[in-house]
Write a protein that holds these residues in place. Sequence first.
Motif, PDB file in Angstrom:
ATOM      1  N   ASP A   1      37.047  36.488  35.364  1.00 29.29           N
ATOM      2  CA  ASP A   1      37.675  37.162  34.225  1.00 29.29           C
ATOM      3  C   ASP A   1      38.616  38.271  34.712  1.00 29.29           C
ATOM      4  N   VAL A   2      38.195  38.993  35.740  1.00 28.91           N
ATOM      5  CA  VAL A   2      39.049  40.031  36.336  1.00 28.91           C
ATOM      6  C   VAL A   2      40.327  39.395  36.861  1.00 28.91           C
ATOM      7  N   LYS A   3      40.176  38.305  37.602  1.00 30.71           N
ATOM      8  CA  LYS A   3      41.332  37.590  38.165  1.00 30.71           C
ATOM      9  C   LYS A   3      42.307  37.170  37.067  1.00 30.71           C
ATOM     10  N   GLU A   4      41.774  36.556  36.018  1.00 25.94           N
ATOM     11  CA  GLU A   4      42.624  36.068  34.930  1.00 25.94           C
ATOM     12  C   GLU A   4      43.297  37.228  34.188  1.00 25.94           C
ATOM     13  N   THR A   5      42.561  38.285  33.927  1.00 21.14           N
ATOM     14  CA  THR A   5      43.110  39.444  33.213  1.00 21.14           C
ATOM     15  C   THR A   5      44.280  40.054  33.963  1.00 21.14           C
ATOM     16  N   LEU A   6      44.156  40.118  35.284  1.00 24.16           N
ATOM     17  CA  LEU A   6      45.177  40.778  36.106  1.00 24.16           C
ATOM     18  C   LEU A   6      46.241  39.812  36.636  1.00 24.16           C
ATOM     19  N   GLY A   7      46.106  38.536  36.332  1.00 24.52           N
ATOM     20  CA  GLY A   7      47.043  37.570  36.901  1.00 24.52           C
ATOM     21  C   GLY A   7      46.992  37.622  38.414  1.00 24.52           C
ATOM     22  N   ALA A   8      45.797  37.869  38.944  1.00 22.10           N
ATOM     23  CA  ALA A   8      45.602  38.035  40.390  1.00 22.10           C
ATOM     24  C   ALA A   8      45.383  36.674  41.046  1.00 22.10           C
TER      25      ALA A   8
ATOM     26  N   LYS B   1      28.873  52.391  40.972  1.00 26.54           N
ATOM     27  CA  LYS B   1      27.556  51.807  40.722  1.00 26.54           C
ATOM     28  C   LYS B   1      27.540  50.370  41.228  1.00 26.54           C
ATOM     29  N   ASP B   2      26.366  49.772  41.175  1.00 27.28           N
ATOM     30  CA  ASP B   2      26.199  48.382  41.608  1.00 27.28           C
ATOM     31  C   ASP B   2      27.020  47.426  40.749  1.00 27.28           C
ATOM     32  N   GLN B   3      27.310  46.275  41.344  1.00 25.99           N
ATOM     33  CA  GLN B   3      28.039  45.183  40.696  1.00 25.99           C
ATOM     34  C   GLN B   3      29.331  45.666  40.062  1.00 25.99           C
ATOM     35  N   SER B   4      30.131  46.294  40.874  1.00 18.67           N
ATOM     36  CA  SER B   4      31.383  46.872  40.416  1.00 18.67           C
ATOM     37  C   SER B   4      32.584  46.196  41.037  1.00 18.67           C
ATOM     38  N   VAL B   5      33.731  46.523  40.460  1.00 15.53           N
ATOM     39  CA  VAL B   5      35.032  46.101  40.976  1.00 15.53           C
ATOM     40  C   VAL B   5      35.745  47.356  41.448  1.00 15.53           C
ATOM     41  N   LEU B   6      36.321  47.301  42.626  1.00 19.40           N
ATOM     42  CA  LEU B   6      37.134  48.393  43.144  1.00 19.40           C
ATOM     43  C   LEU B   6      38.586  47.961  43.135  1.00 19.40           C
ATOM     44  N   LEU B   7      39.434  48.755  42.496  1.00 20.03           N
ATOM     45  CA  LEU B   7      40.876  48.538  42.537  1.00 20.03           C
ATOM     46  C   LEU B   7      41.453  49.592  43.461  1.00 20.03           C
ATOM     47  N   THR B   8      42.239  49.163  44.441  1.00 22.50           N
ATOM     48  CA  THR B   8      42.767  50.101  45.421  1.00 22.50           C
ATOM     49  C   THR B   8      44.063  49.591  46.039  1.00 22.50           C
TER      50      THR B   8
ATOM     51  N   VAL C   1      36.886  43.420  45.359  1.00 29.62           N
ATOM     52  CA  VAL C   1      37.975  44.364  45.598  1.00 29.62           C
ATOM     53  C   VAL C   1      39.262  43.725  45.090  1.00 29.62           C
ATOM     54  N   VAL C   2      40.022  44.501  44.339  1.00 30.61           N
ATOM     55  CA  VAL C   2      41.343  44.054  43.893  1.00 30.61           C
ATOM     56  C   VAL C   2      42.378  44.954  44.562  1.00 30.61           C
ATOM     57  N   PHE C   3      43.191  44.371  45.414  1.00 27.28           N
ATOM     58  CA  PHE C   3      44.282  45.124  46.023  1.00 27.28           C
ATOM     59  C   PHE C   3      45.472  45.081  45.075  1.00 27.28           C
ATOM     60  N   VAL C   4      45.954  46.250  44.715  1.00 29.32           N
ATOM     61  CA  VAL C   4      47.062  46.370  43.768  1.00 29.32           C
ATOM     62  C   VAL C   4      48.396  46.399  44.511  1.00 29.32           C
ATOM     63  N   ARG C   5      49.478  46.335  43.741  1.00 33.00           N
ATOM     64  CA  ARG C   5      50.840  46.382  44.279  1.00 33.00           C
ATOM     65  C   ARG C   5      51.114  45.271  45.291  1.00 33.00           C
TER      66      ARG C   5
ATOM     67  N   ARG D   1      50.494  47.661  39.365  1.00 33.88           N
ATOM     68  CA  ARG D   1      50.148  48.973  39.899  1.00 33.88           C
ATOM     69  C   ARG D   1      48.737  49.325  39.443  1.00 33.88           C
ATOM     70  N   MET D   2      48.108  50.254  40.142  1.00 37.21           N
ATOM     71  CA  MET D   2      46.723  50.583  39.854  1.00 37.21           C
ATOM     72  C   MET D   2      46.507  51.032  38.411  1.00 37.21           C
ATOM     73  N   PHE D   3      47.357  51.906  37.918  1.00 39.64           N
ATOM     74  CA  PHE D   3      47.207  52.414  36.553  1.00 39.64           C
ATOM     75  C   PHE D   3      47.227  51.275  35.537  1.00 39.64           C
ATOM     76  N   SER D   4      48.177  50.385  35.684  1.00 39.42           N
ATOM     77  CA  SER D   4      48.291  49.250  34.766  1.00 39.42           C
ATOM     78  C   SER D   4      47.089  48.322  34.878  1.00 39.42           C
ATOM     79  N   ALA D   5      46.684  48.019  36.093  1.00 36.83           N
ATOM     80  CA  ALA D   5      45.559  47.109  36.308  1.00 36.83           C
ATOM     81  C   ALA D   5      44.271  47.682  35.705  1.00 36.83           C
ATOM     82  N   CYS D   6      44.030  48.962  35.912  1.00 37.74           N
ATOM     83  CA  CYS D   6      42.845  49.600  35.331  1.00 37.74           C
ATOM     84  C   CYS D   6      42.903  49.535  33.806  1.00 37.74           C
ATOM     85  N   GLY D   7      44.060  49.803  33.246  1.00 33.98           N
ATOM     86  CA  GLY D   7      44.222  49.753  31.792  1.00 33.98           C
ATOM     87  C   GLY D   7      43.987  48.367  31.229  1.00 33.98           C
TER      88      GLY D   7
END
Length: 118
Positions: free
Chosen positions: A5-12, A42-49, A68-72, A97-103
Amino acid sequence: MTINDVKETLGARYVIGEEWKDKEVHTACGSDMMSDVLAFMKDQSVLLTGLCNLQVIRTCEMMDIICVVFVRGKLPDEAMIEMAKEKEIAILSTGHRMFSACGMLYEKGLRGGPTYNE
């Protein structure tokens, strides 16, 4: 929300970890400062960086971060990919960009955990 779902949301795209696409994620954090990640994740998290070094994978291992989601459009090197494979940490890359991806993830219901109060 799942890793997929993260992948699809971010077009990653998956760098590695498509086999873990159905793992659940409960919170997310966007940071280039691994000290903040250590303090607040916390556990079972996603890191955007946008930080692209082995310390990111080491931090994920310590904090039980599963994605981990690498941005930019950043991409990890082979040493990072190998370490992430060993630890079963999915790596995604997005052009946002990180701000957009988090949003975008926030709009889909993924939260950052409890509010920090001094």
